[in-house]
Motif scaffolding. Structure first.
Motif, PDB file in Angstrom:
ATOM      1  N   SER A   2      13.937  -0.688  -4.602  1.00  0.00           N
ATOM      2  CA  SER A   2      12.518  -0.664  -4.225  1.00  0.00           C
ATOM      3  C   SER A   2      11.820  -1.888  -4.811  1.00  0.00           C
ATOM      4  O   SER A   2      12.085  -2.277  -5.942  1.00  0.00           O
ATOM      5  CB  SER A   2      11.862   0.616  -4.737  1.00  0.00           C
ATOM      6  OG  SER A   2      12.273   1.695  -3.946  1.00  0.00           O
ATOM      7  N   CYS A   3      10.928  -2.466  -4.014  1.00  0.00           N
ATOM      8  CA  CYS A   3      10.414  -3.791  -4.406  1.00  0.00           C
ATOM      9  C   CYS A   3       9.006  -4.029  -3.879  1.00  0.00           C
ATOM     10  O   CYS A   3       8.775  -4.971  -3.129  1.00  0.00           O
ATOM     11  CB  CYS A   3      11.397  -4.839  -3.885  1.00  0.00           C
ATOM     12  SG  CYS A   3      11.066  -6.498  -4.448  1.00  0.00           S
ATOM     13  N   GLY A   4       8.076  -3.167  -4.287  1.00  0.00           N
ATOM     14  CA  GLY A   4       6.683  -3.362  -3.888  1.00  0.00           C
ATOM     15  C   GLY A   4       5.972  -4.300  -4.851  1.00  0.00           C
ATOM     16  O   GLY A   4       6.549  -4.746  -5.845  1.00  0.00           O
ATOM     17  N   PRO A   5       4.699  -4.602  -4.573  1.00  0.00           N
ATOM     18  CA  PRO A   5       3.943  -5.542  -5.393  1.00  0.00           C
ATOM     19  C   PRO A   5       3.376  -4.898  -6.661  1.00  0.00           C
ATOM     20  O   PRO A   5       3.177  -3.688  -6.700  1.00  0.00           O
ATOM     21  CB  PRO A   5       2.784  -5.923  -4.469  1.00  0.00           C
ATOM     22  CG  PRO A   5       2.535  -4.659  -3.692  1.00  0.00           C
ATOM     23  CD  PRO A   5       3.899  -4.042  -3.465  1.00  0.00           C
ATOM     24  N   THR A   6       3.108  -5.724  -7.669  1.00  0.00           N
ATOM     25  CA  THR A   6       2.390  -5.249  -8.852  1.00  0.00           C
ATOM     26  C   THR A   6       0.946  -5.787  -8.795  1.00  0.00           C
ATOM     27  O   THR A   6       0.615  -6.596  -7.929  1.00  0.00           O
ATOM     28  CB  THR A   6       3.112  -5.648 -10.152  1.00  0.00           C
ATOM     29  OG1 THR A   6       2.582  -4.863 -11.231  1.00  0.00           O
ATOM     30  CG2 THR A   6       2.946  -7.125 -10.477  1.00  0.00           C
ATOM     31  N   ASN A  25       6.592   4.709   4.254  1.00  0.00           N
ATOM     32  CA  ASN A  25       7.402   4.428   3.065  1.00  0.00           C
ATOM     33  C   ASN A  25       7.933   5.717   2.431  1.00  0.00           C
ATOM     34  O   ASN A  25       9.079   5.769   1.988  1.00  0.00           O
ATOM     35  CB  ASN A  25       6.546   3.665   2.051  1.00  0.00           C
ATOM     36  CG  ASN A  25       7.324   3.292   0.805  1.00  0.00           C
ATOM     37  OD1 ASN A  25       8.180   2.433   0.852  1.00  0.00           O
ATOM     38  ND2 ASN A  25       7.053   3.975  -0.291  1.00  0.00           N
ATOM     39  N   HIS A  39      -1.878   6.265  -5.562  1.00  0.00           N
ATOM     40  CA  HIS A  39      -1.643   7.218  -4.464  1.00  0.00           C
ATOM     41  C   HIS A  39      -0.227   7.779  -4.445  1.00  0.00           C
ATOM     42  O   HIS A  39       0.053   8.690  -3.687  1.00  0.00           O
ATOM     43  CB  HIS A  39      -1.979   6.572  -3.113  1.00  0.00           C
ATOM     44  CG  HIS A  39      -1.100   5.409  -2.768  1.00  0.00           C
ATOM     45  ND1 HIS A  39       0.212   5.554  -2.410  1.00  0.00           N
ATOM     46  CD2 HIS A  39      -1.348   4.082  -2.767  1.00  0.00           C
ATOM     47  CE1 HIS A  39       0.736   4.360  -2.181  1.00  0.00           C
ATOM     48  NE2 HIS A  39      -0.186   3.448  -2.403  1.00  0.00           N
ATOM     49  N   CYS A  40       0.672   7.222  -5.269  1.00  0.00           N
ATOM     50  CA  CYS A  40       2.029   7.788  -5.369  1.00  0.00           C
ATOM     51  C   CYS A  40       2.016   8.892  -6.420  1.00  0.00           C
ATOM     52  O   CYS A  40       2.436   8.676  -7.558  1.00  0.00           O
ATOM     53  CB  CYS A  40       3.028   6.722  -5.796  1.00  0.00           C
ATOM     54  SG  CYS A  40       3.541   5.657  -4.475  1.00  0.00           S
ATOM     55  N   VAL A  79      10.223   5.832  -4.399  1.00  0.00           N
ATOM     56  CA  VAL A  79       9.066   5.630  -3.520  1.00  0.00           C
ATOM     57  C   VAL A  79       8.399   4.306  -3.865  1.00  0.00           C
ATOM     58  O   VAL A  79       8.053   3.517  -3.004  1.00  0.00           O
ATOM     59  CB  VAL A  79       8.043   6.774  -3.709  1.00  0.00           C
ATOM     60  CG1 VAL A  79       6.825   6.559  -2.844  1.00  0.00           C
ATOM     61  CG2 VAL A  79       8.666   8.115  -3.424  1.00  0.00           C
ATOM     62  N   CYS A  80       8.218   4.079  -5.169  1.00  0.00           N
ATOM     63  CA  CYS A  80       7.593   2.854  -5.665  1.00  0.00           C
ATOM     64  C   CYS A  80       8.514   2.253  -6.714  1.00  0.00           C
ATOM     65  O   CYS A  80       9.193   2.989  -7.434  1.00  0.00           O
ATOM     66  CB  CYS A  80       6.236   3.181  -6.294  1.00  0.00           C
ATOM     67  SG  CYS A  80       5.410   1.744  -7.026  1.00  0.00           S
ATOM     68  N   GLN A  81       8.546   0.921  -6.769  1.00  0.00           N
ATOM     69  CA  GLN A  81       9.415   0.283  -7.769  1.00  0.00           C
ATOM     70  C   GLN A  81       8.934   0.552  -9.192  1.00  0.00           C
ATOM     71  O   GLN A  81       9.707   0.459 -10.130  1.00  0.00           O
ATOM     72  CB  GLN A  81       9.520  -1.224  -7.521  1.00  0.00           C
ATOM     73  CG  GLN A  81       8.322  -2.039  -7.950  1.00  0.00           C
ATOM     74  CD  GLN A  81       7.100  -1.774  -7.089  1.00  0.00           C
ATOM     75  OE1 GLN A  81       7.245  -1.354  -5.949  1.00  0.00           O
ATOM     76  NE2 GLN A  81       5.917  -1.981  -7.636  1.00  0.00           N
ATOM     77  N   CYS A 138      -4.078   0.663  -6.900  1.00  0.00           N
ATOM     78  CA  CYS A 138      -3.464   1.204  -5.682  1.00  0.00           C
ATOM     79  C   CYS A 138      -4.208   2.428  -5.153  1.00  0.00           C
ATOM     80  O   CYS A 138      -3.660   3.528  -5.083  1.00  0.00           O
ATOM     81  CB  CYS A 138      -1.994   1.572  -5.906  1.00  0.00           C
ATOM     82  SG  CYS A 138      -0.879   0.276  -5.431  1.00  0.00           S
ATOM     83  N   GLY A 150       0.712  -1.766  -1.949  1.00  0.00           N
ATOM     84  CA  GLY A 150       1.206  -1.191  -3.194  1.00  0.00           C
ATOM     85  C   GLY A 150       1.728   0.214  -2.962  1.00  0.00           C
ATOM     86  O   GLY A 150       1.150   0.981  -2.196  1.00  0.00           O
ATOM     87  N   GLY A 151       2.835   0.526  -3.614  1.00  0.00           N
ATOM     88  CA  GLY A 151       3.398   1.865  -3.481  1.00  0.00           C
ATOM     89  C   GLY A 151       4.322   2.019  -2.295  1.00  0.00           C
ATOM     90  O   GLY A 151       4.827   3.113  -2.046  1.00  0.00           O
ATOM     91  N   ALA A 152       4.556   0.908  -1.563  1.00  0.00           N
ATOM     92  CA  ALA A 152       5.476   0.998  -0.417  1.00  0.00           C
ATOM     93  C   ALA A 152       6.791   0.298  -0.775  1.00  0.00           C
ATOM     94  O   ALA A 152       7.350  -0.467   0.012  1.00  0.00           O
ATOM     95  CB  ALA A 152       4.832   0.392   0.828  1.00  0.00           C
ATOM     96  N   GLY A 153       7.279   0.574  -1.983  1.00  0.00           N
ATOM     97  CA  GLY A 153       8.438  -0.125  -2.526  1.00  0.00           C
ATOM     98  C   GLY A 153       9.700  -0.016  -1.691  1.00  0.00           C
ATOM     99  O   GLY A 153      10.483  -0.972  -1.616  1.00  0.00           O
ATOM    100  N   GLN A 177      -5.994   0.614  -0.817  1.00  0.00           N
ATOM    101  CA  GLN A 177      -5.634  -0.726  -1.305  1.00  0.00           C
ATOM    102  C   GLN A 177      -6.851  -1.626  -1.555  1.00  0.00           C
ATOM    103  O   GLN A 177      -6.698  -2.834  -1.721  1.00  0.00           O
ATOM    104  CB  GLN A 177      -4.679  -1.431  -0.319  1.00  0.00           C
ATOM    105  CG  GLN A 177      -3.337  -0.748  -0.154  1.00  0.00           C
ATOM    106  CD  GLN A 177      -2.482  -0.825  -1.415  1.00  0.00           C
ATOM    107  OE1 GLN A 177      -2.296  -1.883  -2.001  1.00  0.00           O
ATOM    108  NE2 GLN A 177      -1.952   0.305  -1.850  1.00  0.00           N
ATOM    109  N   TYR A 236       9.540  -2.482   1.343  1.00  0.00           N
ATOM    110  CA  TYR A 236       9.730  -3.881   0.946  1.00  0.00           C
ATOM    111  C   TYR A 236      11.155  -4.120   0.438  1.00  0.00           C
ATOM    112  O   TYR A 236      11.750  -5.165   0.713  1.00  0.00           O
ATOM    113  CB  TYR A 236       8.677  -4.302  -0.094  1.00  0.00           C
ATOM    114  CG  TYR A 236       7.290  -4.379   0.515  1.00  0.00           C
ATOM    115  CD1 TYR A 236       6.943  -5.435   1.350  1.00  0.00           C
ATOM    116  CD2 TYR A 236       6.355  -3.374   0.304  1.00  0.00           C
ATOM    117  CE1 TYR A 236       5.680  -5.492   1.950  1.00  0.00           C
ATOM    118  CE2 TYR A 236       5.096  -3.425   0.889  1.00  0.00           C
ATOM    119  CZ  TYR A 236       4.763  -4.484   1.703  1.00  0.00           C
ATOM    120  OH  TYR A 236       3.525  -4.541   2.300  1.00  0.00           O
TER     121      TYR A 236
END
Lengths: 279, 169
Positions: free
Chosen positions: B71-75, A54, A270-271, A65-67, A182, B121-124, A238, B127
């Motif tokens: 970006s659209c990873g989980p919460t 990612n 971790h981000c 990287v993360c939403q 996370c 998580g964090g792989a937005g 995770q 996804y």
């Protein structure tokens, strides 16, 4: 005396916000790669492979990287020989955040705590300013996600609790957080100060590169013991069970009152995204 | 890795076990904190059909030009612990999120024979790129917290809680 127009600070905040939102810190990438290479749990290894992949995708495609592009935490060390001109410092910082979050297609995640109405531009930022000797302005930008922020804790220990009390409190906070923030996490710990300053110490600890040790040997030994004990929890990436629950632990300390021992635990996912620049 | 296409049949759900990795495709709905509050408050006038649909605990970034979604990873799913059993009892087909969920949620999954998947998580970015189409279907005033219908292709997921009540955590 050196004159700095706050326009320069605005442009710097803009650059740092975009850089941080799209790229993991180099020390975070290294720590994640090492964690992946030594991971024996298959689901945890899958998770670490995915986050590393990612990071490449985000960098290549200039995507967040993360939403959760976070609450904008801005740290400034302003030399006392600097004279700031132009619009107010806070307005300049907010304008930098506003433009970066819009241009970068970052999520706007800031809302009123009661009505929950979104401010729609990710302001206000959390701004921490300190006046230091010299004529430079040092900026650090940390976009802080709240999945991990929610797991942060503050303990007002007694002096009798001592080093063991500090270790037990931090480990219990990470254990309780489990899979929710996370993991593998990066743990910032504040020790000492007062109710308000200890939390800031913990957050400032997250600005340090992962793997660095505090210059004081007794503090460094707390960092090392915490890292060993947290990883022994077996939480894994995770929360899928594995060898690495934390990429690192950094502690910052300050003198406190004879009656107390404040300890703050700031959990970072971790981000780890920190960008810095000196003007 | 198993490839699954929504909606999931009873047989497929029964074949899934905690820890399995899957690639999921089909249509799902995003909803997180504020949207859940509104959905549960208005179960008699739902903005989208719950029956056998999957809710993804997520609030995406805005879509950049040329992409269906940002970006659209989980919460963190645990924040939805108080809502999930009600929605499962009203027909919800399952959830995607990250992290452990409560005993009550596990019981509701078993009772309704449904599954909870964990996204990483964090792989937005990964996804986000796996979203082919995104349409806001309710609560646009909530911005990123609105309900979006997403058409997804090969979402990498882990079966986190299966229909037997076993968990990966």
């Amino acid at each position: 005396m050196r004159t700095v127009d706050t326009k320069e600070i605005e442009a710097c905040v803009y650059r740092l916000a975009l850089e941080a939102g799209r790229n993991l810190s180099p020390s975070c990438l290294n720590a994640l790669t090492e964690a992946r290479d030594r991971e024996t749990g298959s689901a945890a290894r899958f998770a670490l492979d995915t986050v590393l992949q990612n990071a490449e995708v985000a960098k290549r495609e200039t995507m967040p990287v993360c939403q959760d592009t976070g609450m904008a935490c801005v740290f400034l060390s302003i030399g006392q020989e600097v004279h700031l001109t132009g619009k107010s410092l806070s307005e300049a910082i907010h304008e930098g955040v506003r433009r970066a979050y819009s241009d970068g297609c970052f999520r706007k995640s800031i809302c009123d705590p009661l009505t929950r109405v979104n401010t729609a531009d990710n302001t206000p930022a959390a701004i921490h300013t300190q006046i230091v000797p010299g004529d430079k302005v040092e900026l650090s930008f940390l976009p802080k996600g709240f999945g991990s922020e929610n797991m942060s804790r503050l303990f007002m220990l007694t002096p009798a609790a001592g080093r063991k009390g500090i270790i037990d409190s931090v480990v219990s906070a990470v254990k309780e957080a489990g899979s929710k923030p996370c993991p593998p996490v990066y743990i910032g710990v504040g020790i000492g100060g007062s109710f308000d300053t200890v939390a800031l110490l913990a957050k400032r600890a997250l600005l340090r590169e992962i793997g660095t040790r505090h210059p004081r040997k007794d503090v460094a030994s707390i960092e090392e013991e915490l890292l060993t004990k947290i990883n022994a929890l077996g939480i894994g990436a995770q929360g899928f069970h594995g060898d690495t629950a934390a990429l690192g632990v950094s502690c910052e300390i300050a003198p406190t009152h004879i009656a107390g021992l404040p300890v703050a635990v700031n959990v970072q996912c971790h981000c780890v995204r920190v960008a810095k620049e000196v003007l | 890795m198993k490839r699954l296409t929504l909606p999931l049949s009873k047989e497929t759900i029964a074949s899934l076990h905690a820890g399995d990795s899957v690639l999921l495709s089909g249509e799902i709905y995003t909803a997180r904190d504020c949207a859940h509050k509104r959905i549960v408050a208005g179960l008699d006038c739902l903005p989208f059909p719950l029956e056998n649909e999957i809710i993804y605990y997520a609030g995406p970034c805005p879509a950049p030009e040329g992409k269906a979604c940002g970006s659209c990873g989980p919460t963190t799913s645990a924040r939805m612990n108080s809502f999930a059993p009600t929605l499962l009892d009203h027909g919800l087909g399952g959830m995607i999120g990250k992290g452990e969920m409560s005993e009550e949620v596990i019981k509701a999954l078993v009772r309704n024979q449904k599954v909870y998947f964990a996204a990483i998580g964090g792989a937005g970015a990964i996804y986000g790129n796996a979203v082919e189409q995104s349409t806001c279907v309710a609560y646009p005033d909530l911005l990123s917290e609105a309900v979006y219908r997403l058409r997804i292709k090969d979402f990498p997921l882990i079966v986190a809680i299966d229909s037997y009540g076993k968990t990966v955590y």
